[in-house]
Scaffold this motif. Structure first.
Motif, PDB file in Angstrom:
ATOM      1  N   UNK A 118      36.539  44.013  52.944  1.00 12.11           N
ATOM      2  CA  UNK A 118      36.834  42.894  52.054  1.00 12.11           C
ATOM      3  C   UNK A 118      37.896  41.973  52.609  1.00 12.11           C
ATOM      4  N   UNK A 119      39.008  42.533  53.140  1.00 16.61           N
ATOM      5  CA  UNK A 119      40.101  41.694  53.618  1.00 16.61           C
ATOM      6  C   UNK A 119      39.755  40.994  54.920  1.00 16.61           C
ATOM      7  N   UNK A 120      38.859  41.581  55.728  1.00 13.16           N
ATOM      8  CA  UNK A 120      38.475  40.936  56.986  1.00 13.16           C
ATOM      9  C   UNK A 120      37.448  39.834  56.750  1.00 13.16           C
ATOM     10  N   UNK A 121      36.445  40.115  55.930  1.00 15.14           N
ATOM     11  CA  UNK A 121      35.327  39.180  55.767  1.00 15.14           C
ATOM     12  C   UNK A 121      35.467  38.242  54.569  1.00 15.14           C
ATOM     13  N   UNK A 122      36.167  38.679  53.519  1.00 12.36           N
ATOM     14  CA  UNK A 122      36.280  37.866  52.299  1.00 12.36           C
ATOM     15  C   UNK A 122      37.724  37.859  51.799  1.00 12.36           C
ATOM     16  N   UNK A 123      38.632  37.463  52.684  1.00 14.30           N
ATOM     17  CA  UNK A 123      40.055  37.531  52.335  1.00 14.30           C
ATOM     18  C   UNK A 123      40.398  36.597  51.168  1.00 14.30           C
ATOM     19  N   UNK A 124      39.764  35.434  51.114  1.00 16.29           N
ATOM     20  CA  UNK A 124      40.050  34.493  50.018  1.00 16.29           C
ATOM     21  C   UNK A 124      39.607  35.081  48.682  1.00 16.29           C
ATOM     22  N   UNK A 125      38.441  35.740  48.680  1.00 14.54           N
ATOM     23  CA  UNK A 125      37.944  36.380  47.463  1.00 14.54           C
ATOM     24  C   UNK A 125      38.872  37.517  47.031  1.00 14.54           C
ATOM     25  N   UNK A 126      39.413  38.267  47.988  1.00  9.97           N
ATOM     26  CA  UNK A 126      40.316  39.368  47.665  1.00  9.97           C
ATOM     27  C   UNK A 126      41.630  38.850  47.085  1.00  9.97           C
ATOM     28  N   UNK A 127      42.107  37.704  47.601  1.00 12.48           N
ATOM     29  CA  UNK A 127      43.326  37.105  47.050  1.00 12.48           C
ATOM     30  C   UNK A 127      43.104  36.624  45.621  1.00 12.48           C
ATOM     31  N   UNK A 128      41.910  36.083  45.360  1.00 15.09           N
ATOM     32  CA  UNK A 128      41.594  35.611  43.999  1.00 15.09           C
ATOM     33  C   UNK A 128      41.643  36.763  43.007  1.00 15.09           C
ATOM     34  N   UNK A 129      41.207  37.960  43.450  1.00 16.32           N
ATOM     35  CA  UNK A 129      41.216  39.131  42.562  1.00 16.32           C
ATOM     36  C   UNK A 129      42.636  39.555  42.179  1.00 16.32           C
ATOM     37  N   UNK A 130      43.622  39.131  42.977  1.00 13.54           N
ATOM     38  CA  UNK A 130      45.005  39.530  42.705  1.00 13.54           C
ATOM     39  C   UNK A 130      45.560  38.880  41.450  1.00 13.54           C
ATOM     40  N   UNK A 131      45.033  37.695  41.101  1.00 10.28           N
ATOM     41  CA  UNK A 131      45.545  36.956  39.938  1.00 10.28           C
ATOM     42  C   UNK A 131      44.390  36.706  38.976  1.00 10.28           C
ATOM     43  N   UNK A 132      44.390  37.341  37.814  1.00  9.13           N
ATOM     44  CA  UNK A 132      43.332  37.095  36.828  1.00  9.13           C
ATOM     45  C   UNK A 132      43.317  35.641  36.381  1.00  9.13           C
ATOM     46  N   UNK A 133      42.151  35.162  36.004  1.00 10.25           N
ATOM     47  CA  UNK A 133      41.990  33.771  35.595  1.00 10.25           C
ATOM     48  C   UNK A 133      42.781  33.489  34.320  1.00 10.25           C
ATOM     49  N   UNK A 134      43.480  32.385  34.309  1.00  6.71           N
ATOM     50  CA  UNK A 134      44.250  31.988  33.143  1.00  6.71           C
ATOM     51  C   UNK A 134      45.664  32.541  33.095  1.00  6.71           C
ATOM     52  N   UNK A 135      46.134  33.159  34.194  1.00  3.48           N
ATOM     53  CA  UNK A 135      47.489  33.720  34.224  1.00  3.48           C
ATOM     54  C   UNK A 135      48.527  32.595  34.334  1.00  3.48           C
ATOM     55  N   UNK A 136      49.569  32.582  33.488  1.00  2.00           N
ATOM     56  CA  UNK A 136      50.629  31.556  33.586  1.00  2.00           C
ATOM     57  C   UNK A 136      51.341  31.649  34.941  1.00  2.00           C
ATOM     58  N   UNK A 137      51.765  30.524  35.511  1.00  2.00           N
ATOM     59  CA  UNK A 137      52.415  30.538  36.837  1.00  2.00           C
ATOM     60  C   UNK A 137      53.631  31.449  36.912  1.00  2.00           C
ATOM     61  N   UNK A 138      54.386  31.556  35.818  1.00  2.00           N
ATOM     62  CA  UNK A 138      55.599  32.380  35.849  1.00  2.00           C
ATOM     63  C   UNK A 138      55.286  33.866  35.983  1.00  2.00           C
ATOM     64  N   UNK A 139      54.088  34.259  35.535  1.00  2.00           N
ATOM     65  CA  UNK A 139      53.706  35.678  35.593  1.00  2.00           C
ATOM     66  C   UNK A 139      52.923  36.035  36.851  1.00  2.00           C
ATOM     67  N   UNK A 140      52.599  35.053  37.678  1.00  5.21           N
ATOM     68  CA  UNK A 140      51.756  35.310  38.844  1.00  5.21           C
ATOM     69  C   UNK A 140      52.347  36.335  39.821  1.00  5.21           C
ATOM     70  N   UNK A 141      53.659  36.277  40.171  1.00 12.43           N
ATOM     71  CA  UNK A 141      54.213  37.302  41.072  1.00 12.43           C
ATOM     72  C   UNK A 141      54.086  38.717  40.511  1.00 12.43           C
ATOM     73  N   UNK A 142      54.311  38.864  39.200  1.00 14.23           N
ATOM     74  CA  UNK A 142      54.203  40.185  38.580  1.00 14.23           C
ATOM     75  C   UNK A 142      52.761  40.672  38.564  1.00 14.23           C
ATOM     76  N   UNK A 143      51.815  39.761  38.317  1.00 15.03           N
ATOM     77  CA  UNK A 143      50.408  40.138  38.289  1.00 15.03           C
ATOM     78  C   UNK A 143      49.927  40.575  39.666  1.00 15.03           C
ATOM     79  N   UNK A 144      50.418  39.879  40.712  1.00 15.27           N
ATOM     80  CA  UNK A 144      50.063  40.277  42.088  1.00 15.27           C
ATOM     81  C   UNK A 144      50.590  41.673  42.381  1.00 15.27           C
ATOM     82  N   UNK A 145      51.821  41.949  41.947  1.00 11.63           N
ATOM     83  CA  UNK A 145      52.414  43.272  42.159  1.00 11.63           C
ATOM     84  C   UNK A 145      51.632  44.352  41.419  1.00 11.63           C
ATOM     85  N   UNK A 146      51.306  44.079  40.145  1.00  9.34           N
ATOM     86  CA  UNK A 146      50.572  45.059  39.331  1.00  9.34           C
ATOM     87  C   UNK A 146      49.182  45.300  39.898  1.00  9.34           C
ATOM     88  N   UNK A 147      48.474  44.227  40.271  1.00  7.61           N
ATOM     89  CA  UNK A 147      47.122  44.373  40.817  1.00  7.61           C
ATOM     90  C   UNK A 147      47.139  45.104  42.155  1.00  7.61           C
TER      91      UNK A 147
END
Length: 225
Positions: A118-147
């Motif tokens: 996934x990270x070699x062939x679809x790295x952009x898709x894997x990054x998108x999975x780190x932040x659920x859709x509709x997440x407020x910008x202030x919570x994005x670092x925490x969501x990346x950590x949790x995911x």
């Protein structure tokens, strides 16, 4: 005499200094040649029906990632875990799936291969999975950590789920059976009835756990594309 309750899961029993307990993982192969005695037979029909149902289920879960033969690895894993779970219910047969050594060696390579691909062939898709859709910008670092943490512990949760369920039922049956000699006759009849019910429950757990670990592995593979 059993000195330790967990000695029923001890893989150190040996003959001529050779540990033979892990050979129980190969006993499932003995079930296969039976289908070649007479074709078609009832066993063959029954097993092919199960495999076809599993194939259709995994094909649906894989969605766009499905290609011909991609469900074979998951069907093989289901069969292997199912046979080992059931063989552990027989007396004097070592339950290999009750050890993290086996369950981790199944889940960890699968998860690693999915992540590397996934990270070699679809790295952009894997990054998108780190932040659920509709997440407020202030919570994005925490969501990346949790995911990230939830993604890393996936192989461990798969392995521990299988191991813990296998250990729990075997320990309960061992604890109940050890109280038998001190019971009166009518209580022993009740104990035998409870043990039969537990055996039925353990048979159901053997099927459910092999199905659950396979379904979750299929879902994890479908996320990398």
């Amino acid at each position: 005499m059993m000195t330790n309750l967990f000695s029923i899961f001890d893989p150190s029993t040996n003959i001529f200094n050779l540990s033979i307990n892990w050979l129980s993982t190969t006993l499932g192969i003995l079930f296969m040649p039976y289908m070649f005695w007479l074709i078609p037979n009832r066993y063959n029909f029954f097993w092919n029906f199960i495999l076809l149902k599993l194939h259709n289920e995994f094909k649906t879960l894989l969605k766009n990632n499905y290609f011909q033969g991609s469900t074979f690895i998951f069907i093989s894993m289901f069969s292997f875990i199912l046979f080992n779970n059931f063989l552990g219910l027989f007396p004097y047969i070592f339950t290999s799936t009750s050890h993290l050594t086996l369950s981790l060696s199944i889940s960890l390579p699968l998860w690693l291969s999915f992540m590397i691909y996934g990270w070699i062939n679809n790295s952009q898709h894997m990054f998108i999975h780190m932040i659920p859709q509709g997440t407020p910008p202030i919570l994005m670092p925490f969501m990346v950590l949790i995911e990230t943490i939830s993604n890393i512990i996936r192989p461990g949760t798969l392995a521990v789920r299988l191991t813990a369920n296998m250990i729990a039922g075997h320990l309960l049956m061992t604890l109940l059976s050890s109280t038998g000699p001190s019971m009166s006759n009518y209580l022993i009849i009740i104990l035998i009835f409870i043990q039969i019910l537990l055996m039925i429950l353990e048979s159901a757990v053997a099927i459910i756990q092999s199905y659950v670990i396979t379904i979750l592995s299929t879902l994890y593979s479908s996320e990398v594309n």
